[in-house]
Design a protein around this motif. Structure first.
Motif, PDB file in Angstrom:
ATOM      1  N   LEU A  22       0.772  -1.337  -0.182  1.00  0.00           N
ATOM      2  CA  LEU A  22       0.071   0.079  -0.037  1.00  0.00           C
ATOM      3  C   LEU A  22       0.807   1.236   0.044  1.00  0.00           C
ATOM      4  N   GLY A  23       1.977   1.084   0.609  1.00  0.00           N
ATOM      5  CA  GLY A  23       2.790   2.183   0.779  1.00  0.00           C
ATOM      6  C   GLY A  23       3.801   2.395  -0.290  1.00  0.00           C
ATOM      7  N   SER A  24       3.747   1.471  -1.447  1.00  0.00           N
ATOM      8  CA  SER A  24       4.972   1.503  -2.282  1.00  0.00           C
ATOM      9  C   SER A  24       4.771   2.472  -3.378  1.00  0.00           C
ATOM     10  N   ILE A  89      -5.486   5.836   1.210  1.00  0.00           N
ATOM     11  CA  ILE A  89      -4.854   4.779   1.971  1.00  0.00           C
ATOM     12  C   ILE A  89      -3.491   4.893   1.509  1.00  0.00           C
ATOM     13  N   SER A  90      -3.065   4.885   0.299  1.00  0.00           N
ATOM     14  CA  SER A  90      -1.823   4.583   0.147  1.00  0.00           C
ATOM     15  C   SER A  90      -0.896   5.826   0.562  1.00  0.00           C
ATOM     16  N   THR A  91      -1.264   6.932   0.531  1.00  0.00           N
ATOM     17  CA  THR A  91      -0.677   8.099   1.000  1.00  0.00           C
ATOM     18  C   THR A  91      -0.812   8.155   2.553  1.00  0.00           C
ATOM     19  N   VAL A  93      -0.634   5.287   4.397  1.00  0.00           N
ATOM     20  CA  VAL A  93       0.353   4.574   4.899  1.00  0.00           C
ATOM     21  C   VAL A  93       1.942   5.121   4.419  1.00  0.00           C
ATOM     22  N   CYS A  94       1.921   5.627   3.536  1.00  0.00           N
ATOM     23  CA  CYS A  94       3.465   6.114   2.957  1.00  0.00           C
ATOM     24  C   CYS A  94       3.581   7.298   4.216  1.00  0.00           C
ATOM     25  N   VAL A  95       2.775   8.082   4.582  1.00  0.00           N
ATOM     26  CA  VAL A  95       3.011   9.001   5.483  1.00  0.00           C
ATOM     27  C   VAL A  95       3.487   8.522   7.042  1.00  0.00           C
ATOM     28  N   GLY A 173       8.693  18.921   4.630  1.00  0.00           N
ATOM     29  CA  GLY A 173       7.626  19.369   3.200  1.00  0.00           C
ATOM     30  C   GLY A 173       6.968  18.015   2.911  1.00  0.00           C
ATOM     31  N   TYR A 174       7.818  16.769   3.222  1.00  0.00           N
ATOM     32  CA  TYR A 174       7.314  15.539   2.670  1.00  0.00           C
ATOM     33  C   TYR A 174       6.020  15.344   3.611  1.00  0.00           C
ATOM     34  N   ILE A 175       6.242  15.452   4.722  1.00  0.00           N
ATOM     35  CA  ILE A 175       5.136  15.079   5.729  1.00  0.00           C
ATOM     36  C   ILE A 175       3.978  16.085   5.270  1.00  0.00           C
ATOM     37  N   SER A 177       3.216  17.869   2.780  1.00  0.00           N
ATOM     38  CA  SER A 177       2.351  17.742   1.142  1.00  0.00           C
ATOM     39  C   SER A 177       1.825  16.407   1.279  1.00  0.00           C
ATOM     40  N   HIS A 178       2.227  15.328   1.862  1.00  0.00           N
ATOM     41  CA  HIS A 178       1.658  13.960   1.673  1.00  0.00           C
ATOM     42  C   HIS A 178       0.154  14.085   2.840  1.00  0.00           C
ATOM     43  N   LEU A 179       0.470  14.611   3.744  1.00  0.00           N
ATOM     44  CA  LEU A 179      -0.598  14.683   4.897  1.00  0.00           C
ATOM     45  C   LEU A 179      -1.724  15.367   4.140  1.00  0.00           C
ATOM     46  N   ALA A 640      24.016  14.960   1.372  1.00  0.00           N
ATOM     47  CA  ALA A 640      22.682  15.642   1.302  1.00  0.00           C
ATOM     48  C   ALA A 640      21.644  14.778   0.766  1.00  0.00           C
ATOM     49  N   HIS A 641      20.389  15.084   1.357  1.00  0.00           N
ATOM     50  CA  HIS A 641      19.167  14.249   1.052  1.00  0.00           C
ATOM     51  C   HIS A 641      19.236  14.167  -0.437  1.00  0.00           C
ATOM     52  N   ARG A 642      18.970  13.111  -1.132  1.00  0.00           N
ATOM     53  CA  ARG A 642      18.802  13.036  -2.628  1.00  0.00           C
ATOM     54  C   ARG A 642      19.531  14.104  -3.189  1.00  0.00           C
ATOM     55  N   GLU A 643      21.081  13.855  -3.301  1.00  0.00           N
ATOM     56  CA  GLU A 643      21.932  14.580  -4.028  1.00  0.00           C
ATOM     57  C   GLU A 643      21.638  15.364  -5.221  1.00  0.00           C
TER      58      GLU A 643
ATOM     59  N   MET B 294      15.886  19.302 -16.254  1.00  0.00           N
ATOM     60  CA  MET B 294      14.398  19.045 -16.466  1.00  0.00           C
ATOM     61  C   MET B 294      13.951  18.934 -15.179  1.00  0.00           C
ATOM     62  N   TYR B 295      14.523  18.270 -14.304  1.00  0.00           N
ATOM     63  CA  TYR B 295      13.841  17.873 -12.979  1.00  0.00           C
ATOM     64  C   TYR B 295      13.564  19.378 -12.257  1.00  0.00           C
ATOM     65  N   LYS B 296      14.421  20.225 -12.337  1.00  0.00           N
ATOM     66  CA  LYS B 296      14.305  21.469 -11.806  1.00  0.00           C
ATOM     67  C   LYS B 296      12.993  22.295 -12.191  1.00  0.00           C
ATOM     68  N   VAL B 336      -3.238  17.309 -15.273  1.00  0.00           N
ATOM     69  CA  VAL B 336      -1.714  17.504 -15.315  1.00  0.00           C
ATOM     70  C   VAL B 336      -0.921  17.543 -14.219  1.00  0.00           C
ATOM     71  N   TRP B 337      -1.501  18.033 -13.011  1.00  0.00           N
ATOM     72  CA  TRP B 337      -1.175  18.018 -11.807  1.00  0.00           C
ATOM     73  C   TRP B 337      -0.802  16.460 -11.660  1.00  0.00           C
ATOM     74  N   LEU B 338      -1.621  15.603 -11.588  1.00  0.00           N
ATOM     75  CA  LEU B 338      -1.298  14.264 -11.366  1.00  0.00           C
ATOM     76  C   LEU B 338      -0.315  13.835 -12.199  1.00  0.00           C
ATOM     77  N   LEU B 344       7.311  13.147 -10.998  1.00  0.00           N
ATOM     78  CA  LEU B 344       8.296  13.375  -9.778  1.00  0.00           C
ATOM     79  C   LEU B 344       8.661  11.994  -9.052  1.00  0.00           C
ATOM     80  N   HIS B 345       7.347  11.064  -8.754  1.00  0.00           N
ATOM     81  CA  HIS B 345       7.622  10.039  -7.956  1.00  0.00           C
ATOM     82  C   HIS B 345       8.517   8.901  -8.839  1.00  0.00           C
ATOM     83  N   LEU B 346       8.060   8.939 -10.171  1.00  0.00           N
ATOM     84  CA  LEU B 346       8.972   8.050 -10.967  1.00  0.00           C
ATOM     85  C   LEU B 346      10.237   8.264 -10.760  1.00  0.00           C
TER      86      LEU B 346
HETATM   87  C1  HEM Z   1      -1.645  12.774  -4.992  1.00  0.00           C
HETATM   88  C2  HEM Z   1      -0.690  12.348  -4.204  1.00  0.00           C
HETATM   89  C3  HEM Z   1       0.882  12.631  -4.043  1.00  0.00           C
HETATM   90  C4  HEM Z   1       1.464  13.884  -4.528  1.00  0.00           C
HETATM   91  C5  HEM Z   1       0.886  15.203  -4.952  1.00  0.00           C
HETATM   92  C6  HEM Z   1       2.777  13.778  -4.177  1.00  0.00           C
HETATM   93  C7  HEM Z   1       3.756  14.526  -4.351  1.00  0.00           C
HETATM   94  C8  HEM Z   1       5.086  14.493  -4.169  1.00  0.00           C
HETATM   95  C9  HEM Z   1       6.127  15.322  -4.384  1.00  0.00           C
HETATM   96  C10 HEM Z   1       5.913  16.664  -5.315  1.00  0.00           C
HETATM   97  C11 HEM Z   1       7.230  14.975  -4.057  1.00  0.00           C
HETATM   98  C12 HEM Z   1       8.746  15.233  -4.038  1.00  0.00           C
HETATM   99  C13 HEM Z   1       9.559  14.760  -5.070  1.00  0.00           C
HETATM  100  C14 HEM Z   1      10.704  15.401  -5.311  1.00  0.00           C
HETATM  101  O1  HEM Z   1      11.173  16.061  -4.456  1.00  0.00           O
HETATM  102  O2  HEM Z   1      11.236  15.288  -6.523  1.00  0.00           O
HETATM  103  C15 HEM Z   1       7.153  13.593  -3.451  1.00  0.00           C
HETATM  104  C16 HEM Z   1       7.831  12.757  -2.633  1.00  0.00           C
HETATM  105  C17 HEM Z   1       7.563  11.669  -2.240  1.00  0.00           C
HETATM  106  N1  HEM Z   1       6.515  10.809  -2.325  1.00  0.00           N
HETATM  107 FE1  HEM Z   1       4.701  11.802  -2.896  1.00  0.00          FE
HETATM  108  N2  HEM Z   1       3.051  12.379  -3.599  1.00  0.00           N
HETATM  109  C18 HEM Z   1       1.789  11.772  -3.416  1.00  0.00           C
HETATM  110  C19 HEM Z   1       1.662  10.456  -3.234  1.00  0.00           C
HETATM  111  C20 HEM Z   1       2.513   9.716  -2.556  1.00  0.00           C
HETATM  112  C21 HEM Z   1       2.102   8.439  -2.174  1.00  0.00           C
HETATM  113  C22 HEM Z   1       0.893   7.733  -2.341  1.00  0.00           C
HETATM  114  C23 HEM Z   1       3.363   7.801  -1.697  1.00  0.00           C
HETATM  115  C24 HEM Z   1       3.451   6.413  -1.474  1.00  0.00           C
HETATM  116  C25 HEM Z   1       4.314   5.664  -1.634  1.00  0.00           C
HETATM  117  C26 HEM Z   1       4.469   8.755  -2.059  1.00  0.00           C
HETATM  118  C27 HEM Z   1       5.835   8.614  -1.610  1.00  0.00           C
HETATM  119  C28 HEM Z   1       6.584   9.793  -1.747  1.00  0.00           C
HETATM  120  C29 HEM Z   1       7.901   9.502  -1.404  1.00  0.00           C
HETATM  121  C30 HEM Z   1       8.474   8.516  -0.503  1.00  0.00           C
HETATM  122  C31 HEM Z   1       8.685  10.800  -1.635  1.00  0.00           C
HETATM  123  C32 HEM Z   1      10.236  11.078  -1.255  1.00  0.00           C
HETATM  124  C33 HEM Z   1      10.203  11.924  -0.309  1.00  0.00           C
HETATM  125  C34 HEM Z   1      11.487  12.328   0.271  1.00  0.00           C
HETATM  126  O3  HEM Z   1      12.302  11.349   0.386  1.00  0.00           O
HETATM  127  O4  HEM Z   1      11.909  13.428   0.416  1.00  0.00           O
HETATM  128  N3  HEM Z   1       3.874  10.053  -2.239  1.00  0.00           N
HETATM  129  N4  HEM Z   1       5.672  13.410  -3.498  1.00  0.00           N
END
Ligand code: HEM
Lengths: 669, 388
Positions: A22-24, A89-91, A93-95, A173-175, A177-179, A640-643, B294-296, B336-338, B344-346
């Motif tokens: 679910l959190g993948s 749910i996935s988000t 679980v991820c958070v 920021g991660y927390i 945005s995902h929350l 650095a986190h994600r260099e 591209m990422y930026k 677009v946003w999705l 970004l996740h990919l």
């Molecule tokens: C609508 C849903 C979501 C949005 C808009 C979103 C958005 C984002 C964005 C913008 C980033 C930053 C990417 C980057 O810095 O290059 C990110 C990172 C990440 N997302 Fe999501 N996300 C969503 C759902 C999820 C879900 C369901 C997961 C569960 C697997 C997830 C896992 C992660 C992880 C692990 C990161 C890396 C965070 C870090 O290490 O800083 N995301 N997400």
């Protein structure tokens, strides 16, 4: 090992696997893409139209298939909600899984990191300094602080450790945005109509699809004031009030009661010169028994009124039942005096005509109509005055829609009365142009039509032409043929228009001679009607001894054009607006959205979170400072986190600065 | 080897940001504030409280931009001077646009936009030439043209703003209200974004790619003006008469511009990747750097697009009575946003960097394009203001 312990472990393991799934990230990406694709379907296929439209478009088979897939109301379809639920749910679980580690990561400086690990870092450097370790560690720590780092310094047995970090908020920021996704979904859920759908599914609620008066809407289609979230609309004519709104649901609606009454005192609209609305606003009164005093306020587009959590929006306007006085000339007996019809917009009445009973439904009224006209290269706007849109429904149920313009339209300098007709709303209007008399009336046109319909007069003209122009006598066998075909041609033309003559030619004449025949038919009709026209002019007292002038000739052609379209026009009556009293109605949207602020909170979290994630970078530095053989050895490492590419240059700068501050003696050991 | 301390010391200035600013920087800030106060006093009649807030907010953003990205200052001054000149030449009479030489041929909004169009196309050709010939000088000329085109485009928009008020006080509005106007905004925004990266990475080869997409937009602008006469200023429907438009639309176009930029980088990436020792490989930055830019760009676009969509939802709540209605334009914004969220996740999952992401960014441009043009052309809904 006992059995229960085993299954316990297996359960824990499958629970962990489930959480992992679910959190993948792969599931997250799949869901994001799947929701995007499903959303596309909902924009390509127009949602929540009357079901009949879909049946016409797709046929009954595909209609049923699409309907069972919920494609006509896709954003409320169970499978779509399920997708959203999975994302939620996935988000979550991820958070849930990442947050503890992230918070730990943000707080801990990792002073205890081993020398061996530091040496394995990609970003690292070593140098020596003559300065003693403890003061040097202080200096370097200070230096890092000036670079904006938070620093911890600790003395270990035999060495000093300085750990620093910066930009930890990016992990927050991660927390955030995902929350925020979870928060927004919860807010949206509160404002959605899921409870109504559940009630409908349980059979407690029934969507009404009939066109009923409010008082007749059954209780199972009515919602009380306890419904906490809805979005409905209501149209209130000036001087009227309402304590309800309609909620559109698929192809029907529900009636939602309000705990107060909204009255419309006045509605105002302003227009641009182009006729486009510039602004519209409503003077509203809220009468709330719980309050006593009525409240007044004016609302406009973009300026709603929020009262006790109910937001009232100005959304549209329409006719609120203008009272019209119409004149109607029966086209089958045009010489008679016109009937007077009093009608109200949005209501229907019955008319008896020479062609039988008709239903007259007034659909719309506009006090003015502005259209652009090209004049000497520049665009100008002309006002064509009031218009009435109505339907005439014959006894067999067939209906045609008409639009009549009140004021004359000038075509090449000559005035016409304009009436458009179409059989279905999907078609364009076809316009009948009725030429106007010199005084702007249609009397002469009607008299001419009456003449043209008089069988006796036509036979008479035919008789004279047979005698005078062909030199026939009444006894001649050709005489009867000639006069009767003449009369029937004119009769056909006046009753059914030019199409009838074309049809006649198609029926009776071989193809190669058709055009010839048709033009001779037309000549006959023109001849007879021309004679009648001259007689009409003479009866009106016009001197025609020297022939008719150009204007009168043009008028004749115009009348003939109009006659030729009367058949397809298909109306037994010619209606003309005489007087009107304009009543406007204001279209209000009234909503209750308790989740809105939650959604906004989520949005703020999302925006902050996204900016934190992108524009702050979590970086860590370590300095391990150790005295060895009379010299101080400094090991500097960074991560650095994600260099990203930029960290290389920052590291280089920091390294240079630190070396410089520690009076480095050798670049590298 | 000992490193001399002197050679290094200038590189790591740790003085706080504000104290690092020069006199020129403070002059810049002063100029912007003075201009803003003047604009506020001159036009306060037409502004509500929110709009005054937006005005000062934009001023702060401009000061900050000018501090962080110095060329922005010269650019803004040029735009301001030319716009003021046009406003002065008009002097309250729209008809002077036809009689005054400078207005007619240079800085009336329509002329400025035509200059912008010509300059962008010329810049495109020059960038391509510079790329093929490896001519540094041509590259500089191309940059200068791009800067000039962006100045003219911005002047065109500023003057159009003024012209709309000259047509009638009740017609006046910020020129981001229809497809014609936002296409100009798109071209200028994409160009400015590109110019920041050009400077940061000191590479002009990317310009050949990015300016191509801008030229395509220019092609649309010209077609739209000459075939459809879309360049006439139209009054606003009531729903658009709101301060929200002033922030919602520009935020959106930072997003669109950045996405377009990313897509063109994707194209560059794929072409270069096919021939690792070809011409492009010699001229362009490394694949890693392309991937990073591209990422930026996508990150920037995503951040602004998020803000724009949120603002749009808030506006919708005020104008239509609901922050979300699944209206086609809204829904496409979500798509677009999705899509970019997935991108970004990919990027964070293993094995997807490089080619697949470059392809995805290119496909993303088409998704974006549909959201911004296609919806208006093919779908109907509440947002049907900019139909073709
Ligand atoms: C609508 C849903 C979501 C949005 C808009 C979103 C958005 C984002 C964005 C913008 C980033 C930053 C990417 C980057 O810095 O290059 C990110 C990172 C990440 N997302 Fe999501 N996300 C969503 C759902 C999820 C879900 C369901 C997961 C569960 C697997 C997830 C896992 C992660 C992880 C692990 C990161 C890396 C965070 C870090 O290490 O800083 N995301 N997400």
């Amino acid at each position: 090992m006992s059995q229960t312990e085993k299954t316990g472990r297996r359960q824990r393991r499958s629970g962990a696997v489930l959480l992992e799934f679910l959190g993948s990230m792969n599931l997250a990406i799949t869901l994001l893409v799947a929701i995007a694709i499903a959303s596309v379907v909902g924009t390509v296929l127009q949602q929540n139209e009357p079901y009949n439209n879909y049946i016409m478009k797709f046929g009954p088979f595909w209609f049923e298939v699409f309907k069972s897939l919920g494609l006509f109301d896709i954003y409320a379809a169970p499978w779509f909600l399920l997708l959203l639920g999975f994302l939620l749910i996935s988000t979550s679980v991820c958070v849930y899984r990442n947050t503890p580690a992230i918070i730990r990561d943000m707080r801990h400086f990792r002073l205890g990191v081993q020398e061996k690990s530091l040496r394995a870092f990609h970003h690292r450097d070593e140098w020596r300094s003559p300065d003693p370790a403890a003061p040097l560690a202080d200096t370097l720590a200070k230096r890092l602080r000036r670079h904006g780092y938070r620093v911890r310094h600790r003395q270990f047995e035999g060495y000093q450790m300085v750990a620093a970090m910066r930009g930890g908020t990016s992990r927050l920021g991660y927390i955030l945005s995902h929350l925020s996704i979870v928060v927004i979904c919860i807010g949206g859920l509160l404002d959605g109509n899921l409870p109504l759908r559940l009630a409908e599914w349980r059979g407690e609620l029934k969507v009404e699809t009939r066109d009923l008066a409010v008082s007749q809407i059954p209780p199972e289609s009515t919602l009380g004031t306890d419904n906490s979230s809805f979005r409905g609309s209501v149209t209130i004519p000036e001087g009227s009030r309402a304590d309800f709104v309609f909620l559109g649901m698929r192809d029907g609606y529900l009636l939602q009661k309000l705990p107060f009454t909204v009255a419309l005192e006045a509605f105002r609209i302003e227009h641009y010169p182009s006729g486009m609305p510039k602004s519209f606003e409503s003077d509203l009164v809220i009468i709330d028994e719980a309050r006593g005093e009525p409240l007044r306020k004016t609302i406009a587009v973009n300026h709603p009124w929020v009262y006790k959590g109910y937001a009232i929006y100005q959304s549209s306007f329409s006719d609120g039942g203008s009272r019209l006085q119409l004149q109607a000339w029966p086209l089958d007996r045009p010489a008679t005096e016109p009937l007077r019809i009093d009608a109200v917009v949005n209501e229907s009445s019955r008319l008896s005509t020479p062609r039988g009973e008709y239903g007259l439904e007034i659909i719309d009224f506009k006090p003015f109509n502005v259209f652009p006209v090209e004049e000497a290269g520049s665009k100008k706007f002309n006002n064509y005055g009031p218009s009435v849109v109505f339907k005439l429904r014959a006894a067999n149920g067939e209906a045609r829609e008409y639009v009549n313009y009140q004021m004359p339209l000038m075509v090449e300098g000559r005035p016409f009365l304009l009436s458009g007709m179409r059989a279905t709303p999907a078609e364009e209007y076809r316009y009948l142009h009725i030429p106007l008399d010199s005084d702007g009336g249609i009397k002469r046109f009607l008299r001419f039509l009456a003449l043209a319909q008089e069988k006796g007069r036509i036979s008479q003209v035919a008789h004279q032409q047979a005698l005078n122009e062909l030199g026939l006598t009444e006894a001649d066998p050709l005489y009867r043929d000639f006069t009767s075909s003449m009369s029937s041609l004119v009769g056909l033309f006046v009753e059914h228009g030019i199409d009838a003559l074309v049809e006649l030619a198609e029926k009776n004449v071989p193809e190669e001679k058709r055009n010839e025949a048709l033009s001779s038919y037309i000549k006959v009709v023109q001849g007879v009607l021309g004679t009648l026209y001259v007689e009409l002019l003479r009866e009106e007292g016009v001197d025609v001894a020297a022939g008719i002038d150009e204007q009168q000739a043009l008028y004749f052609d115009e009348v003939l054009n109009a006659f030729s379209l009367l058949g397809p026009y298909g109306s037994p009556l010619l209606l003309r607006l005489q007087q009107y009293e304009h009543v406007e109605a204001s279209g209000l949207q009234i909503t209750r959205a308790p989740g809105q602020n939650i959604v906004y909170l989520g949005c703020v979290m999302l925006m902050a979170g996204v900016f934190f994630m992108f524009y702050l970078h979590h970086r860590r530095l370590w300095l391990r400072i150790e005295e060895r053989e009379g010299q101080t050895h400094i090991l500097f490492a960074a991560a650095a986190h994600r260099e990203r590419g930029d960290f290389d240059s920052e590291f280089a700068r920091l390294r240079g600065d630190l070396r410089h501050s520690s009076s480095a003696v050798l670049s590298r050991i | 080897m000992s490193v001399t301390t002197e050679t290094l010391s200038h590189e790591f200035d740790t003085t706080p940001f504000l104290r690092r600013l020069s006199v020129l920087d403070w002059l810049w800030a002063l100029l912007v504030v003075a201009g803003t106060v003047a604009a506020h006093r001159l036009y306060s009649e037409w502004m509500d409280g929110y709009e005054v807030g937006i005005l000062y907010g934009s001023a702060a953003a401009l000061v900050w931009l000018g501090w962080g990205w110095k060329p922005m200052r010269g650019f803004s001054v040029a735009v301001a001077l030319l716009s003021l000149a046009a406003i002065g030449l008009y002097g309250g009479e729209l008809a002077r646009g036809e009689s005054n030489f400078f207005l007619k041929f240079l800085i009336s909004s329509q002329s400025a936009i035509m200059w912008m169009s010509a300059l962008y196309v010329m810049a495109t050709v020059t960038y391509i030439f510079a790329l093929i010939a490896g001519s540094g000088f041509s590259g500089k000329v191309a940059s200068a043209m791009t800067w000039s085109a962006s100045v003219m485009g911005s002047v065109g928009l500023m003057v159009r703003w003024r012209e709309s008020y000259l047509m009638g006080a009740d017609i006046g509005h910020i020129p981001v209200s229809n497809l014609y106007e936002v296409f100009i905004l798109f071209a200028v925004m994409t160009a400015l974004l590109y110019l920041t990266y050009e400077r940061r990475y000191n590479n002009r080869a990317i310009g050949a790619f990015v300016l191509t997409v801008i030229s395509a937009a220019v092609g649309f602008i010209l077609w739209y003006a000459f075939e459809r006469e879309a360049h006439h200023i139209q009054p606003l429907v009531p729903a658009l008469q709101s301060y929200w438009m002033k922030i919602h639309v520009p935020a959106n176009f930072v997003g669109y511009g950045a996405f377009a930029l990313a897509a063109m980088l994707g194209v560059a990436y794929l072409l270069m990747e096919r021939r690792p020792d070809g011409l492009l490989a010699r001229r362009l930055p490394t694949l890693e750097v392309l991937d990073d830019i591209m990422y930026k760009a996508i990150a920037l676009g995503f951040a602004f697009f998020t803000v724009a969509t949120v603002l749009g939802a808030m506006w919708a709540a005020e104008a239509w009575g609901g922050y979300w209605s699944w209206d086609p334009k809204e829904t496409w914004a979500l798509i677009v946003w999705l899509n970019y969220a997935a991108w970004l996740h990919l990027r964070l999952t293993k094995g997807w960097r490089g080619k697949p992401l470059a392809w995805w960014a290119i496909v993303g441009l088409f998704v974006t394009l549909f959201a911004f043009v296609g919806v208006n052309m093919f779908l109907s809904g509440l947002h049907s203001y900019g139909s073709l």
